[in-house]
Design an enzyme around this catalytic site. Structure first.
Site, PDB file in Angstrom:
ATOM      1  N   HIS A  38       0.827  -1.217   0.000  1.00  0.00           N
ATOM      2  CA  HIS A  38       0.000   0.000   0.000  1.00  0.00           C
ATOM      3  C   HIS A  38       0.858   1.262   0.000  1.00  0.00           C
ATOM      4  O   HIS A  38       1.888   1.335   0.649  1.00  0.00           O
ATOM      5  CB  HIS A  38      -1.042  -0.024   1.120  1.00  0.00           C
ATOM      6  CG  HIS A  38      -0.548   0.198   2.523  1.00  0.00           C
ATOM      7  ND1 HIS A  38      -0.375   1.445   3.053  1.00  0.00           N
ATOM      8  CD2 HIS A  38      -0.249  -0.674   3.518  1.00  0.00           C
ATOM      9  CE1 HIS A  38       0.014   1.336   4.324  1.00  0.00           C
ATOM     10  NE2 HIS A  38       0.119   0.059   4.621  1.00  0.00           N
ATOM     11  N   GLU A 179      -5.351   1.571   2.100  1.00  0.00           N
ATOM     12  CA  GLU A 179      -5.219   0.410   3.000  1.00  0.00           C
ATOM     13  C   GLU A 179      -5.537   0.817   4.434  1.00  0.00           C
ATOM     14  O   GLU A 179      -6.232   0.106   5.163  1.00  0.00           O
ATOM     15  CB  GLU A 179      -3.792  -0.156   2.925  1.00  0.00           C
ATOM     16  CG  GLU A 179      -3.625  -1.506   3.624  1.00  0.00           C
ATOM     17  CD  GLU A 179      -3.251  -1.408   5.090  1.00  0.00           C
ATOM     18  OE1 GLU A 179      -3.276  -2.439   5.776  1.00  0.00           O
ATOM     19  OE2 GLU A 179      -2.955  -0.290   5.577  1.00  0.00           O
ATOM     20  N   ASP A 202       3.987  -5.500   3.938  1.00  0.00           N
ATOM     21  CA  ASP A 202       3.607  -4.424   4.862  1.00  0.00           C
ATOM     22  C   ASP A 202       4.495  -4.477   6.094  1.00  0.00           C
ATOM     23  O   ASP A 202       5.242  -5.442   6.307  1.00  0.00           O
ATOM     24  CB  ASP A 202       2.127  -4.559   5.249  1.00  0.00           C
ATOM     25  CG  ASP A 202       1.480  -3.216   5.591  1.00  0.00           C
ATOM     26  OD1 ASP A 202       2.191  -2.291   6.024  1.00  0.00           O
ATOM     27  OD2 ASP A 202       0.244  -3.114   5.438  1.00  0.00           O
ATOM     28  N   HIS A 291       3.404   3.562  13.507  1.00  0.00           N
ATOM     29  CA  HIS A 291       2.366   4.610  13.471  1.00  0.00           C
ATOM     30  C   HIS A 291       2.774   5.860  14.255  1.00  0.00           C
ATOM     31  O   HIS A 291       1.929   6.675  14.613  1.00  0.00           O
ATOM     32  CB  HIS A 291       0.994   4.088  13.916  1.00  0.00           C
ATOM     33  CG  HIS A 291       0.291   3.334  12.810  1.00  0.00           C
ATOM     34  ND1 HIS A 291      -1.072   3.176  12.737  1.00  0.00           N
ATOM     35  CD2 HIS A 291       0.776   2.706  11.712  1.00  0.00           C
ATOM     36  CE1 HIS A 291      -1.397   2.493  11.657  1.00  0.00           C
ATOM     37  NE2 HIS A 291      -0.284   2.183  11.020  1.00  0.00           N
TER      38      HIS A 291
HETATM   39 ZN   LIG Z   1       0.701  -0.685   6.541  1.00  0.00          ZN
END
Ligand SMILES: [Zn+2]
Length: 323
Positions: A38, A179, A202, A291
Protein backbone atom coordinates in the site's frame (compact mmCIF):
# COMPACT_ATOMS: atom_id res chain seq x y z
CA UNK A 1 6.31 8.83 -9.03
CA UNK A 2 5.86 5.06 -8.60
CA UNK A 3 4.78 4.85 -12.25
CA UNK A 4 8.06 6.41 -13.45
CA UNK A 5 10.10 4.24 -11.09
CA UNK A 6 8.65 0.91 -12.20
CA UNK A 7 8.02 1.53 -15.90
CA UNK A 8 11.54 0.48 -17.03
CA UNK A 9 11.20 -2.92 -15.33
CA UNK A 10 7.79 -4.19 -16.47
CA UNK A 11 5.75 -4.73 -19.66
CA UNK A 12 3.02 -2.24 -18.81
CA UNK A 13 1.71 -0.04 -16.01
CA UNK A 14 -1.99 0.64 -15.48
CA UNK A 15 -4.03 2.62 -12.99
CA UNK A 16 -7.63 2.06 -11.94
CA UNK A 17 -10.37 4.44 -10.81
CA UNK A 18 -9.39 4.20 -7.14
CA UNK A 19 -5.79 5.13 -7.91
CA UNK A 20 -4.12 1.72 -7.58
CA UNK A 21 -0.98 1.46 -9.73
CA UNK A 22 -0.69 -1.98 -11.36
CA UNK A 23 2.63 -2.98 -12.96
CA UNK A 24 2.32 -6.06 -15.15
CA UNK A 25 5.15 -8.40 -16.15
CA UNK A 26 4.30 -11.28 -18.48
CA UNK A 27 5.42 -14.77 -17.46
CA UNK A 28 5.71 -18.13 -19.21
CA UNK A 29 2.28 -19.34 -18.08
CA UNK A 30 -0.97 -17.45 -17.61
CA UNK A 31 -1.38 -18.15 -13.93
CA UNK A 32 -1.38 -14.90 -12.00
CA UNK A 33 0.66 -13.79 -9.02
CA UNK A 34 -0.33 -10.55 -7.30
CA UNK A 35 1.89 -8.51 -5.02
CA UNK A 36 0.40 -5.69 -2.99
CA UNK A 37 2.18 -2.87 -1.17
CA UNK A 38 0.00 0.00 0.00
CA UNK A 39 1.11 3.50 -0.95
CA UNK A 40 -1.13 5.45 1.42
CA UNK A 41 -0.12 6.61 4.88
CA UNK A 42 -2.11 7.41 8.01
CA UNK A 43 -3.18 11.06 8.00
CA UNK A 44 -6.11 13.38 8.52
CA UNK A 45 -8.68 15.41 6.62
CA UNK A 46 -9.76 19.01 7.34
CA UNK A 47 -13.21 19.01 8.95
CA UNK A 48 -13.59 22.60 10.21
CA UNK A 49 -11.86 25.98 10.24
CA UNK A 50 -12.83 28.12 13.23
CA UNK A 51 -13.14 31.92 13.54
CA UNK A 52 -9.54 32.22 14.70
CA UNK A 53 -8.10 30.15 11.86
CA UNK A 54 -7.57 26.97 13.89
CA UNK A 55 -8.21 23.78 11.92
CA UNK A 56 -10.08 20.75 13.21
CA UNK A 57 -9.57 17.41 11.54
CA UNK A 58 -10.81 13.87 11.19
CA UNK A 59 -8.30 10.98 11.27
CA UNK A 60 -7.69 8.73 8.26
CA UNK A 61 -6.26 5.58 9.80
CA UNK A 62 -5.49 4.39 13.31
CA UNK A 63 -3.78 6.92 15.56
CA UNK A 64 -2.60 6.75 19.13
CA UNK A 65 -3.52 10.30 20.21
CA UNK A 66 -0.39 10.77 22.31
CA UNK A 67 1.74 10.49 19.16
CA UNK A 68 0.28 13.78 17.89
CA UNK A 69 1.74 15.84 20.70
CA UNK A 70 4.28 18.39 19.48
CA UNK A 71 4.09 17.33 15.84
CA UNK A 72 4.29 19.40 12.68
CA UNK A 73 1.84 18.59 9.91
CA UNK A 74 1.30 19.70 6.31
CA UNK A 75 -2.14 20.61 5.01
CA UNK A 76 -2.36 19.99 1.28
CA UNK A 77 -4.66 22.73 0.01
CA UNK A 78 -4.23 25.07 -2.97
CA UNK A 79 -0.68 25.07 -1.67
CA UNK A 80 0.98 23.09 1.11
CA UNK A 81 0.86 24.84 4.47
CA UNK A 82 2.85 23.73 7.49
CA UNK A 83 1.05 23.67 10.83
CA UNK A 84 1.48 22.36 14.35
CA UNK A 85 -0.72 20.05 16.38
CA UNK A 86 -1.78 22.16 19.36
CA UNK A 87 -3.36 21.05 22.63
CA UNK A 88 -3.86 22.39 26.15
CA UNK A 89 -0.57 23.17 27.95
CA UNK A 90 -0.01 21.19 31.12
CA UNK A 91 0.31 24.45 33.10
CA UNK A 92 -3.37 25.24 32.66
CA UNK A 93 -4.73 21.72 33.03
CA UNK A 94 -6.75 20.85 36.12
CA UNK A 95 -5.38 17.95 38.22
CA UNK A 96 -8.15 15.75 36.75
CA UNK A 97 -7.21 16.72 33.18
CA UNK A 98 -3.57 15.84 33.83
CA UNK A 99 -4.54 12.30 34.73
CA UNK A 100 -6.62 11.72 31.60
CA UNK A 101 -5.21 10.25 28.43
CA UNK A 102 -5.07 12.52 25.38
CA UNK A 103 -7.93 12.20 22.89
CA UNK A 104 -7.80 13.01 19.17
CA UNK A 105 -10.47 15.65 19.79
CA UNK A 106 -8.12 17.49 22.19
CA UNK A 107 -5.95 18.52 19.25
CA UNK A 108 -6.27 21.30 16.70
CA UNK A 109 -3.94 22.55 13.98
CA UNK A 110 -2.39 25.99 14.30
CA UNK A 111 -1.16 27.39 10.98
CA UNK A 112 -0.03 30.72 12.43
CA UNK A 113 -2.51 32.54 10.21
CA UNK A 114 -5.87 34.29 10.74
CA UNK A 115 -9.04 32.69 9.34
CA UNK A 116 -9.12 34.88 6.21
CA UNK A 117 -5.60 33.84 5.17
CA UNK A 118 -6.16 30.17 6.06
CA UNK A 119 -9.25 30.15 3.84
CA UNK A 120 -7.31 31.54 0.88
CA UNK A 121 -5.46 28.21 0.69
CA UNK A 122 -7.32 25.60 2.74
CA UNK A 123 -10.86 24.20 2.69
CA UNK A 124 -12.82 21.43 4.36
CA UNK A 125 -11.83 18.12 2.74
CA UNK A 126 -8.14 18.88 2.20
CA UNK A 127 -5.80 16.03 3.21
CA UNK A 128 -3.26 16.43 6.01
CA UNK A 129 -0.02 14.49 6.45
CA UNK A 130 2.59 14.49 9.17
CA UNK A 131 5.96 16.14 8.62
CA UNK A 132 9.22 14.29 9.36
CA UNK A 133 12.23 13.64 7.18
CA UNK A 134 13.81 10.22 6.58
CA UNK A 135 17.25 9.61 8.08
CA UNK A 136 19.77 6.80 8.46
CA UNK A 137 20.02 5.91 12.15
CA UNK A 138 22.41 3.19 13.24
CA UNK A 139 21.62 0.12 11.16
CA UNK A 140 18.13 1.45 10.49
CA UNK A 141 16.22 3.89 8.39
CA UNK A 142 14.03 6.15 10.48
CA UNK A 143 11.19 8.51 9.62
CA UNK A 144 7.47 8.86 9.16
CA UNK A 145 5.28 6.55 7.10
CA UNK A 146 7.76 3.73 6.64
CA UNK A 147 4.39 2.00 7.00
CA UNK A 148 4.26 1.49 4.14
CA UNK A 149 6.87 3.36 2.13
CA UNK A 150 9.42 0.71 2.97
CA UNK A 151 7.31 -1.94 1.25
CA UNK A 152 6.77 0.28 -1.77
CA UNK A 153 10.57 0.54 -1.97
CA UNK A 154 10.94 -3.25 -1.57
CA UNK A 155 8.41 -3.96 -4.32
CA UNK A 156 10.16 -1.56 -6.70
CA UNK A 157 13.50 -3.24 -5.89
CA UNK A 158 12.00 -6.70 -6.53
CA UNK A 159 10.81 -5.56 -9.96
CA UNK A 160 14.23 -4.07 -10.67
CA UNK A 161 16.04 -7.28 -9.73
CA UNK A 162 13.69 -9.43 -11.83
CA UNK A 163 13.83 -7.14 -14.85
CA UNK A 164 15.62 -9.67 -17.06
CA UNK A 165 14.07 -12.79 -15.52
CA UNK A 166 11.23 -14.56 -17.32
CA UNK A 167 9.04 -15.58 -14.40
CA UNK A 168 6.92 -18.76 -14.43
CA UNK A 169 3.61 -16.84 -14.10
CA UNK A 170 2.25 -13.39 -14.94
CA UNK A 171 3.14 -10.91 -12.24
CA UNK A 172 0.83 -8.09 -11.13
CA UNK A 173 2.68 -5.77 -8.78
CA UNK A 174 0.08 -3.49 -7.23
CA UNK A 175 0.79 -0.30 -5.33
CA UNK A 176 -2.52 -0.03 -3.51
CA UNK A 177 -4.49 2.91 -2.11
CA UNK A 178 -6.65 3.31 1.01
CA UNK A 179 -5.22 0.41 3.00
CA UNK A 180 -5.16 2.41 6.22
CA UNK A 181 -8.88 3.17 6.03
CA UNK A 182 -10.03 -0.40 5.38
CA UNK A 183 -7.95 -2.25 2.75
CA UNK A 184 -10.08 -0.70 0.00
CA UNK A 185 -7.63 -0.45 -2.90
CA UNK A 186 -6.58 -4.09 -2.56
CA UNK A 187 -10.23 -5.14 -2.82
CA UNK A 188 -10.73 -3.47 -6.18
CA UNK A 189 -7.36 -4.57 -7.56
CA UNK A 190 -7.90 -8.20 -6.53
CA UNK A 191 -11.38 -8.29 -8.07
CA UNK A 192 -9.82 -7.04 -11.31
CA UNK A 193 -6.73 -9.26 -11.38
CA UNK A 194 -8.26 -12.52 -10.06
CA UNK A 195 -4.88 -13.81 -8.86
CA UNK A 196 -4.02 -17.46 -8.18
CA UNK A 197 -1.30 -16.50 -5.71
CA UNK A 198 -0.84 -13.35 -3.68
CA UNK A 199 1.71 -11.71 -1.43
CA UNK A 200 1.11 -8.56 0.58
CA UNK A 201 4.08 -6.54 1.76
CA UNK A 202 3.61 -4.42 4.86
CA UNK A 203 5.14 -3.39 8.14
CA UNK A 204 4.50 -5.13 11.43
CA UNK A 205 5.28 -4.51 15.07
CA UNK A 206 8.76 -4.97 16.48
CA UNK A 207 8.15 -4.40 20.18
CA UNK A 208 11.62 -5.64 21.12
CA UNK A 209 12.31 -2.74 23.44
CA UNK A 210 12.72 -2.07 27.17
CA UNK A 211 9.70 -3.25 29.16
CA UNK A 212 8.48 -5.78 26.61
CA UNK A 213 8.25 -9.48 27.33
CA UNK A 214 9.37 -12.10 24.81
CA UNK A 215 5.82 -13.19 24.00
CA UNK A 216 4.68 -9.60 23.29
CA UNK A 217 7.33 -8.65 20.78
CA UNK A 218 5.63 -9.94 17.58
CA UNK A 219 8.96 -9.58 15.75
CA UNK A 220 12.50 -8.44 16.49
CA UNK A 221 14.39 -5.84 14.51
CA UNK A 222 17.26 -7.18 12.40
CA UNK A 223 16.26 -10.86 12.69
CA UNK A 224 15.00 -11.11 9.11
CA UNK A 225 11.83 -10.61 7.09
CA UNK A 226 8.61 -11.67 8.80
CA UNK A 227 6.61 -14.47 7.20
CA UNK A 228 3.00 -13.80 8.11
CA UNK A 229 1.12 -16.52 9.94
CA UNK A 230 -1.88 -14.29 10.69
CA UNK A 231 -3.08 -10.82 11.61
CA UNK A 232 -6.48 -9.55 12.67
CA UNK A 233 -7.73 -9.50 9.07
CA UNK A 234 -6.36 -12.75 7.62
CA UNK A 235 -4.91 -16.16 8.33
CA UNK A 236 -2.23 -16.77 5.72
CA UNK A 237 -2.73 -19.91 3.59
CA UNK A 238 -0.53 -22.41 5.35
CA UNK A 239 0.60 -23.91 2.06
CA UNK A 240 1.93 -20.44 1.27
CA UNK A 241 3.56 -20.17 4.70
CA UNK A 242 5.21 -23.56 4.08
CA UNK A 243 6.41 -22.42 0.62
CA UNK A 244 7.80 -19.14 1.96
CA UNK A 245 9.63 -20.86 4.83
CA UNK A 246 11.09 -23.46 2.47
CA UNK A 247 12.24 -20.71 0.09
CA UNK A 248 13.91 -18.80 2.96
CA UNK A 249 15.64 -22.00 4.03
CA UNK A 250 16.75 -22.92 0.49
CA UNK A 251 18.45 -19.55 -0.02
CA UNK A 252 19.66 -19.29 3.62
CA UNK A 253 17.75 -16.09 4.32
CA UNK A 254 16.97 -14.79 7.79
CA UNK A 255 13.26 -14.89 8.55
CA UNK A 256 10.91 -14.91 11.51
CA UNK A 257 7.29 -15.94 11.96
CA UNK A 258 4.84 -13.08 12.42
CA UNK A 259 1.52 -13.20 14.29
CA UNK A 260 0.02 -9.74 14.60
CA UNK A 261 -2.75 -9.73 17.22
CA UNK A 262 -4.33 -6.40 16.18
CA UNK A 263 -4.13 -4.71 12.81
CA UNK A 264 -5.00 -5.79 9.28
CA UNK A 265 -3.18 -5.77 5.97
CA UNK A 266 -3.86 -6.05 2.23
CA UNK A 267 -3.35 -9.81 2.71
CA UNK A 268 -7.04 -10.10 3.66
CA UNK A 269 -8.50 -8.71 0.47
CA UNK A 270 -5.87 -10.28 -1.77
CA UNK A 271 -6.91 -13.60 -0.24
CA UNK A 272 -10.69 -13.31 -0.41
CA UNK A 273 -11.70 -10.83 -3.13
CA UNK A 274 -10.93 -13.15 -6.04
CA UNK A 275 -13.79 -15.42 -7.13
CA UNK A 276 -12.14 -18.64 -5.99
CA UNK A 277 -10.00 -17.19 -3.23
CA UNK A 278 -6.26 -16.60 -3.60
CA UNK A 279 -3.47 -18.63 -2.06
CA UNK A 280 -2.11 -15.70 -0.08
CA UNK A 281 0.59 -14.82 2.38
CA UNK A 282 2.63 -11.79 3.30
CA UNK A 283 6.13 -10.53 3.93
CA UNK A 284 6.16 -8.32 7.03
CA UNK A 285 8.80 -5.76 7.91
CA UNK A 286 9.66 -5.59 11.62
CA UNK A 287 9.08 -1.94 12.56
CA UNK A 288 9.76 -0.20 15.86
CA UNK A 289 7.64 2.79 16.95
CA UNK A 290 5.00 1.98 14.35
CA UNK A 291 2.37 4.61 13.47
CA UNK A 292 4.58 7.29 15.01
CA UNK A 293 6.69 9.75 12.98
CA UNK A 294 9.84 7.93 14.10
CA UNK A 295 9.26 4.47 12.63
CA UNK A 296 12.46 2.39 12.37
CA UNK A 297 13.22 -0.49 10.01
CA UNK A 298 16.52 -2.44 9.92
CA UNK A 299 18.43 -2.48 6.63
CA UNK A 300 19.18 -6.24 6.98
CA UNK A 301 15.43 -6.94 7.16
CA UNK A 302 14.86 -4.85 4.05
CA UNK A 303 17.51 -6.87 2.19
CA UNK A 304 16.12 -10.22 3.32
CA UNK A 305 12.57 -9.18 2.33
CA UNK A 306 13.70 -8.27 -1.20
CA UNK A 307 15.51 -11.61 -1.57
CA UNK A 308 12.68 -13.67 -0.12
CA UNK A 309 10.07 -12.14 -2.43
CA UNK A 310 12.27 -12.38 -5.52
CA UNK A 311 13.04 -16.07 -4.88
CA UNK A 312 9.40 -16.87 -4.11
CA UNK A 313 8.41 -15.38 -7.48
CA UNK A 314 11.18 -17.25 -9.34
CA UNK A 315 10.30 -20.58 -7.70
CA UNK A 316 6.51 -20.31 -7.60
CA UNK A 317 6.07 -23.04 -10.25
CA UNK A 318 7.29 -25.56 -7.66
CA UNK A 319 4.47 -24.59 -5.29
CA UNK A 320 2.89 -27.60 -3.59
CA UNK A 321 -0.93 -27.33 -3.67
CA UNK A 322 -1.44 -30.28 -1.35
CA UNK A 323 -2.83 -29.53 2.07
ZN1 LIG B 1 0.70 -0.69 6.54
Amino acid sequence: MVIQEVSPFVDKVETDNLGNVIAVKKGKDTKRVMLAAHMDEIGFIVSHIDDNGFVRFHPLGGFDPKTLTAQRVVIHGKKDLTGVMGSKPIHVMTPEERKKEAKLSDFFIDLGLPKEEVEEWIEVGNPITRERELIKMGHCVNGKSLDNRISVYILIEVLKQLKDTRLPYDLYAVFTVQEEVGIRGAQVATQHIQPDFGFAIDTTIAYDVPGSQAHEQVTQLGKGAGIKIMDSSAIADYRMVRFMKATAKKYTLDWQPELLPAGGTDTANVQRMSKQGTIAGAVSLPTRHIHQVIESVHTDDIASAIKLLSHCLEDIASFDWNF
